[in-house]
Design an enzyme around this catalytic site. Structure first.
Site, PDB file in Angstrom:
ATOM      1  N   ASP A  13     -40.002 110.710  26.443  1.00 20.33           N
ATOM      2  CA  ASP A  13     -39.863 109.349  26.986  1.00 20.33           C
ATOM      3  C   ASP A  13     -41.146 108.541  26.797  1.00 20.33           C
ATOM      4  O   ASP A  13     -41.106 107.310  26.751  1.00 20.33           O
ATOM      5  CB  ASP A  13     -39.385 109.342  28.447  1.00 20.33           C
ATOM      6  CG  ASP A  13     -40.262 110.137  29.379  1.00 20.33           C
ATOM      7  OD1 ASP A  13     -40.863 111.137  28.946  1.00 20.33           O
ATOM      8  OD2 ASP A  13     -40.352 109.766  30.566  1.00 20.33           O
ATOM      9  N   THR A 202     -36.676 105.146  38.221  1.00 27.14           N
ATOM     10  CA  THR A 202     -36.488 105.646  36.842  1.00 27.14           C
ATOM     11  C   THR A 202     -35.235 106.516  36.723  1.00 27.14           C
ATOM     12  O   THR A 202     -34.673 106.635  35.634  1.00 27.14           O
ATOM     13  CB  THR A 202     -37.715 106.425  36.309  1.00 27.14           C
ATOM     14  OG1 THR A 202     -37.891 107.618  37.075  1.00 27.14           O
ATOM     15  CG2 THR A 202     -38.971 105.578  36.346  1.00 27.14           C
ATOM     16  N   LEU A 250     -34.790 107.073  31.352  1.00 28.32           N
ATOM     17  CA  LEU A 250     -35.800 106.312  30.606  1.00 28.32           C
ATOM     18  C   LEU A 250     -37.011 106.071  31.517  1.00 28.32           C
ATOM     19  O   LEU A 250     -37.380 104.933  31.803  1.00 28.32           O
ATOM     20  CB  LEU A 250     -35.205 104.986  30.131  1.00 28.32           C
ATOM     21  CG  LEU A 250     -34.101 105.096  29.071  1.00 28.32           C
ATOM     22  CD1 LEU A 250     -33.437 103.745  28.837  1.00 28.32           C
ATOM     23  CD2 LEU A 250     -34.667 105.644  27.758  1.00 28.32           C
ATOM     24  N   HIS A 251     -37.634 107.193  31.967  1.00 29.24           N
ATOM     25  CA  HIS A 251     -38.737 107.061  32.933  1.00 29.24           C
ATOM     26  C   HIS A 251     -39.851 106.138  32.409  1.00 29.24           C
ATOM     27  O   HIS A 251     -40.159 105.105  33.003  1.00 29.24           O
ATOM     28  CB  HIS A 251     -39.383 108.429  33.201  1.00 29.24           C
ATOM     29  CG  HIS A 251     -38.519 109.473  33.795  1.00 29.24           C
ATOM     30  ND1 HIS A 251     -38.069 109.430  35.089  1.00 29.24           N
ATOM     31  CD2 HIS A 251     -38.060 110.648  33.286  1.00 29.24           C
ATOM     32  CE1 HIS A 251     -37.365 110.519  35.356  1.00 29.24           C
ATOM     33  NE2 HIS A 251     -37.340 111.273  34.276  1.00 29.24           N
ATOM     34  N   ASP A 252     -40.493 106.588  31.325  1.00 33.22           N
ATOM     35  CA  ASP A 252     -41.720 105.900  30.882  1.00 33.22           C
ATOM     36  C   ASP A 252     -41.457 104.501  30.300  1.00 33.22           C
ATOM     37  O   ASP A 252     -42.247 103.579  30.549  1.00 33.22           O
ATOM     38  CB  ASP A 252     -42.481 106.777  29.874  1.00 33.22           C
ATOM     39  CG  ASP A 252     -42.988 108.063  30.529  1.00 33.22           C
ATOM     40  OD1 ASP A 252     -42.988 108.142  31.769  1.00 33.22           O
ATOM     41  OD2 ASP A 252     -43.369 108.990  29.791  1.00 33.22           O
TER      42      ASP A 252
END
Ligand code: BDR
Ligand code: CA
Length: 325
Positions: A13, A202, A250-252
């Protein structure tokens, strides 16, 4: 225009966060600093250089950060990180090489990540710079220790922590904070302006298997690489959480998107502390010592316009990948 320093532990990510930043017209990535977490710092930096070459941006400088947590003398990748990101950080899929004629990577800079962060904050006279950490907080905390005055000036939008959700590596702790709770504790205690993009938001932003496959349909080597890497990530995520919403988080990329457009999130003002002892090690929680005199310097994202973000993410990254080899 927002200037970004991405502090990455690249990472699947993290790769998508870099891609989204490069695909965003209002962003100028002034440098990448390497940290550890999903992979070693060295592997992460090697991935950053290869990705910048692939994405046609070998001009962006990459700086080596601190390669181990402040509480230890070395670092080994946690088995769970290796499971989610593969042995190379990109789901065991090789990053395609781009022909040398498009510009060679400059290699890792001789200046350290810590010096680059300090110098960049000092040089930012118009408050255009946002630092986006998406791995261990170690280098950022070291920059604050080296130049405490940057706490008043720096702006940080970080992927890390959880306030209203359980952790993802222990019942309390999120992975990035758990890599170096002491460093994250220093960061939150420093009074720096921080927006915490944690698991609260997130985990609400998902990429589906169908969306992941659309990169391959661009007919480019870059698209094929991204689709394969994402298939790996979705497989392990769905295996680990069989009853969860399908797809991957889609954390980052959400941290980058929130740095560029804060209207994507709703925040709650709360001075955060990080627990460093016992079962709660790595937990991000409101600091009781500051509850009666809140600083207003830390905002925690508790809601996100997930649909608008994912739509924008797909639109921008697909258009960018169509222009790649
Ligand atoms: C965070 O941990 C890492 O595995 C990811 O890259 C992300 O930064 C999610 O908890
Ligand atoms: Ca990361």
């Amino acid at each position: 225009m927002t200037k970004l320093i991405l502090d990455l532990d690249t990472g699947i990510d993290d790769t998508l966060a870099l891609l989204y930043a490069l695909a965003s017209p209002e962003a100028q990535v002034i440098g990448i600093t390497g940290t550890f977490g999903n992979v070693t710092m060295e592997q992460g930096v090697a991935n950053d250089l290869a990705l910048l070459a692939l994405f046609g941006r070998p001009d962006i400088p990459v700086f080596a950060g601190i390669d181990h947590p402040s509480w230890a003398s070395s670092f080994a990748v946690m088995p769970e990180s290796g499971r989610f990101h593969g042995r190379n950080g990109t789901g065991n899929v090789e990053i395609p090489e781009r022909s040398a004629t498009t510009g060679c990577s400059r290699g890792v800079q001789t200046r350290t990540a810590v010096d680059f962060i300090v110098d960049s904050v000092h040089a930012d006279e118009t408050d255009e710079l946002v630092i986006v950490p998406t791995g261990a907080s170690t280098s950022i905390a070291a920059a604050l220790a080296a130049a405490p005055d940057i706490a008043d000036r720096a702006r940080i939008v970080m992927m890390g922590g959880a306030l209203t959700q359980p952790g993802n590596v222990t019942p309390f702790a999120e992975a990035n904070i758990m890599q170096d709770p002491e460093a994250s504790a220093e960061l939150f205690a420093s009074g720096t302006r921080i927006t915490m993009i944690g698991l609260d938001v997130t985990t609400q932003v998902k990429l589906t298997r169908e969306q992941a496959e659309t990169y391959r349909e661009t007919g480019t080597a870059t698209g094929a690489f991204l689709s394969e890497m994402l298939a790996y990530y979705i497989d392990v995520t769905e295996e680990a959480h069989p009853t969860g919403v399908p797809g991957c988080n889609l954390h980052d990329p959400l941290a980058v998107a929130a740095a560029l457009d804060p209207s994507l999130i709703d925040t709650f003002s709360c001075d955060i502390m990080v627990e460093t002892e016992g079962a709660g090690r790595g937990r991000t929680i409101g600091d009781p010592a500051r509850v009666t005199c809140p600083s207003g310097r830390t905002q925690v994202a508790l809601a996100v316009d997930a649909e608008r973000f994912v739509e924008r993410f797909m639109e921008r990254t697909l258009a960018f990948v169509r222009r790649c080899p």
